[in-house]
Design a protein around this motif. Structure first.
Motif, PDB file in Angstrom:
ATOM      1  N   PRO A  88       0.827  -1.216   0.000  1.00 13.92           N
ATOM      2  CA  PRO A  88       0.000   0.000   0.000  1.00 13.92           C
ATOM      3  C   PRO A  88       0.861   1.265   0.000  1.00 13.92           C
ATOM      4  CG  PRO A  88      -0.501  -1.438   1.895  1.00 13.92           C
ATOM      5  CD  PRO A  88       0.681  -2.017   1.218  1.00 13.92           C
ATOM      6  N   ASP A  89       0.294   2.364  -0.479  1.00 16.09           N
ATOM      7  CA  ASP A  89       1.014   3.647  -0.494  1.00 16.09           C
ATOM      8  C   ASP A  89       1.100   4.261   0.903  1.00 16.09           C
ATOM      9  OD1 ASP A  89       1.419   3.502  -3.195  1.00 16.09           O
ATOM     10  OD2 ASP A  89      -0.462   4.550  -3.680  1.00 16.09           O
ATOM     11  N   ASP A  90       0.028   4.113   1.666  1.00 17.21           N
ATOM     12  CA  ASP A  90       0.025   4.680   3.018  1.00 17.21           C
ATOM     13  C   ASP A  90       1.151   4.040   3.851  1.00 17.21           C
ATOM     14  OD1 ASP A  90      -1.457   5.987   5.394  1.00 17.21           O
ATOM     15  OD2 ASP A  90      -1.232   3.888   5.986  1.00 17.21           O
ATOM     16  N   ALA A  91       1.948   4.880   4.519  1.00 16.42           N
ATOM     17  CA  ALA A  91       3.162   4.394   5.196  1.00 16.42           C
ATOM     18  C   ALA A  91       2.856   3.342   6.263  1.00 16.42           C
ATOM     19  CB  ALA A  91       3.921   5.569   5.797  1.00 16.42           C
ATOM     20  N   ASN A  92       1.805   3.600   7.054  1.00 13.95           N
ATOM     21  CA  ASN A  92       1.504   2.646   8.133  1.00 13.95           C
ATOM     22  C   ASN A  92       0.964   1.328   7.577  1.00 13.95           C
ATOM     23  OD1 ASN A  92       2.337   4.515   9.920  1.00 13.95           O
ATOM     24  ND2 ASN A  92       0.346   4.896  10.881  1.00 13.95           N
ATOM     25  N   ALA A  93       0.102   1.443   6.562  1.00 17.45           N
ATOM     26  CA  ALA A  93      -0.445   0.222   5.956  1.00 17.45           C
ATOM     27  C   ALA A  93       0.688  -0.583   5.293  1.00 17.45           C
ATOM     28  CB  ALA A  93      -1.518   0.587   4.927  1.00 17.45           C
ATOM     29  N   ARG A  96       2.560  -2.409   7.910  1.00 14.56           N
ATOM     30  CA  ARG A  96       1.804  -3.577   8.388  1.00 14.56           C
ATOM     31  C   ARG A  96       1.870  -4.717   7.375  1.00 14.56           C
ATOM     32  NH1 ARG A  96      -1.989   0.403   9.852  1.00 14.56           N
ATOM     33  NH2 ARG A  96      -3.352  -0.208   8.133  1.00 14.56           N
ATOM     34  N   ALA A  97       1.818  -4.389   6.087  1.00 15.05           N
ATOM     35  CA  ALA A  97       1.914  -5.440   5.053  1.00 15.05           C
ATOM     36  C   ALA A  97       3.291  -6.118   5.133  1.00 15.05           C
ATOM     37  CB  ALA A  97       1.687  -4.839   3.670  1.00 15.05           C
ATOM     38  N   ILE A  98       4.320  -5.310   5.369  1.00 18.27           N
ATOM     39  CA  ILE A  98       5.676  -5.867   5.485  1.00 18.27           C
ATOM     40  C   ILE A  98       5.767  -6.738   6.744  1.00 18.27           C
ATOM     41  CG2 ILE A  98       8.129  -5.270   5.790  1.00 18.27           C
ATOM     42  CD1 ILE A  98       7.451  -2.676   4.093  1.00 18.27           C
ATOM     43  N   THR A  99       5.081  -6.307   7.791  1.00 15.34           N
ATOM     44  CA  THR A  99       5.048  -7.119   9.019  1.00 15.34           C
ATOM     45  C   THR A  99       4.498  -8.513   8.723  1.00 15.34           C
ATOM     46  OG1 THR A  99       4.697  -5.141  10.349  1.00 15.34           O
ATOM     47  CG2 THR A  99       4.118  -7.239  11.372  1.00 15.34           C
ATOM     48  N   TRP A 100       3.439  -8.562   7.889  1.00 15.17           N
ATOM     49  CA  TRP A 100       2.854  -9.873   7.576  1.00 15.17           C
ATOM     50  C   TRP A 100       3.810 -10.721   6.736  1.00 15.17           C
ATOM     51  CZ3 TRP A 100      -0.380 -12.102  10.448  1.00 15.17           C
ATOM     52  CH2 TRP A 100      -1.402 -11.415  11.097  1.00 15.17           C
ATOM     53  N   MET A 101       4.614 -10.067   5.911  1.00 19.24           N
ATOM     54  CA  MET A 101       5.628 -10.839   5.171  1.00 19.24           C
ATOM     55  C   MET A 101       6.602 -11.495   6.152  1.00 19.24           C
ATOM     56  SD  MET A 101       6.899  -8.511   1.982  1.00 19.24           S
ATOM     57  CE  MET A 101       7.999  -9.807   1.477  1.00 19.24           C
ATOM     58  N   PHE A 102       7.057 -10.690   7.109  1.00 18.86           N
ATOM     59  CA  PHE A 102       7.999 -11.227   8.110  1.00 18.86           C
ATOM     60  C   PHE A 102       7.313 -12.299   8.964  1.00 18.86           C
ATOM     61  CE2 PHE A 102      10.628  -7.739   6.874  1.00 18.86           C
ATOM     62  CZ  PHE A 102      11.916  -8.022   7.291  1.00 18.86           C
ATOM     63  N   ALA A 103       6.063 -12.057   9.306  1.00 20.51           N
ATOM     64  CA  ALA A 103       5.346 -13.037  10.130  1.00 20.51           C
ATOM     65  C   ALA A 103       5.237 -14.377   9.398  1.00 20.51           C
ATOM     66  CB  ALA A 103       3.953 -12.504  10.465  1.00 20.51           C
ATOM     67  N   ALA A 104       4.963 -14.301   8.100  1.00 18.36           N
ATOM     68  CA  ALA A 104       4.871 -15.539   7.313  1.00 18.36           C
ATOM     69  C   ALA A 104       6.202 -16.288   7.367  1.00 18.36           C
ATOM     70  CB  ALA A 104       4.492 -15.205   5.870  1.00 18.36           C
ATOM     71  N   LEU A 105       7.291 -15.541   7.179  1.00 19.21           N
ATOM     72  CA  LEU A 105       8.608 -16.185   7.076  1.00 19.21           C
ATOM     73  C   LEU A 105       9.182 -16.581   8.427  1.00 19.21           C
ATOM     74  CD1 LEU A 105      10.103 -13.817   4.366  1.00 19.21           C
ATOM     75  CD2 LEU A 105       9.441 -16.214   4.057  1.00 19.21           C
TER      76      LEU A 105
END
Ligand code: GTB
Length: 217
Positions: A88-93, A96-105
């Protein structure tokens, strides 16, 4: 510039999309980025030429001009950062999306990998039968938590993102075990990922390596 990725010349999963080039292909397809694939025979993977790209002698790698990357997580992140649509363009969103990438891995894939190792690598050890339920228990705990967080949402945090791509790719590694089906919420989530046109194109391309038939469409 057209990037080149590496994949198994002879996929041990017989084209079921379980190897980690699949998530990279999927990200490239979502991004609309054409790519080339160099297939690496097992013998060549541990040779200096491939180790120059990947210190651990594995696939996937990613080459784009002077840039060489290894680790599927960072490759997907790089693709997501360089193209619209996966973060997403919004910095916080975006964070959070990057957090889910890390959470997956870092939080979901490790116990799933333990299961693969327990079955395929350690299956003949005298203690394997005792260990397996412990590994399965850890996976179930994590899947339960993830399932509760997802609830009835379509994706983990708003629109589909690289976080979902990575999470779905990780969850799909459980498909052969049947454990994903114990969690209908997550099975449905993974199915939504598989239903995406970009996923289908990526899957067909990696399957074509095994069947020898060119991917159609
Ligand atoms: N952390 C790295 C990443 O995310 O890129 C891990 C890379 C990795 O494990 N690569 C594997 C590899 O090259 C292929 S994906 N293995 C060869 C080696 O280490 O010598 C793991 C994988 C392999 C096979 C199946 N399968 O047949 O079902 C599924 C997943």
């Amino acid at each position: 510039m057209i990037p080149t990725i590496t994949a198994f010349e002879q996929s041990p999963d017989r084209g079921r999309g379980l190897a980690r080039d699949m998530r990279v292909r999927w990200a490239l397809e979502e991004a609309g980025q054409p790519y080339e694939v160099r297939l690496v025979p097992f013998g060549a993977m541990k040779e200096p030429a491939h180790r120059a790209l990947h210190p651990f002698g594995q696939i996937p790698t990613y080459e784009e001009g002077d840039l060489v990357l290894f680790e599927s997580g960072v490759i997907v992140f790089h693709i997501a950062q360089s193209h619209a649509g996966l973060l997403p363009d919004d910095a916080n969103a975006r964070a959070r999306a990057i957090t889910w990438m890390f959470a997956a891995l870092n939080s979901v894939e490790p116990p799933i990998l333990d299961l693969v190792i327990a079955k395929l690598v350690e299956g003949d050890k005298p203690w394997a039968k005792e260990r397996l339920p412990l590994v399965q228990e850890r996976i179930r705990a994590r899947l339960g938590e993830l399932s509760r967080r997802l609830g009835d949402a379509e994706w983990l945090d708003g629109a589909f993102s690289a976080g979902d791509l990575m999470m779905v790719a990780v969850l799909l590694r459980l498909k052969p075990s049947g454990m994903l089906d114990e969690y209908p919420t997550l099975a449905g989530y993974a199915a939504r990922g598989e239903a995406r046109a970009a996923y289908k194109r990526a899957f067909a391309a990696q399957l074509a390596v095994f069947t020898g038939k060119p991917a159609s469409g």
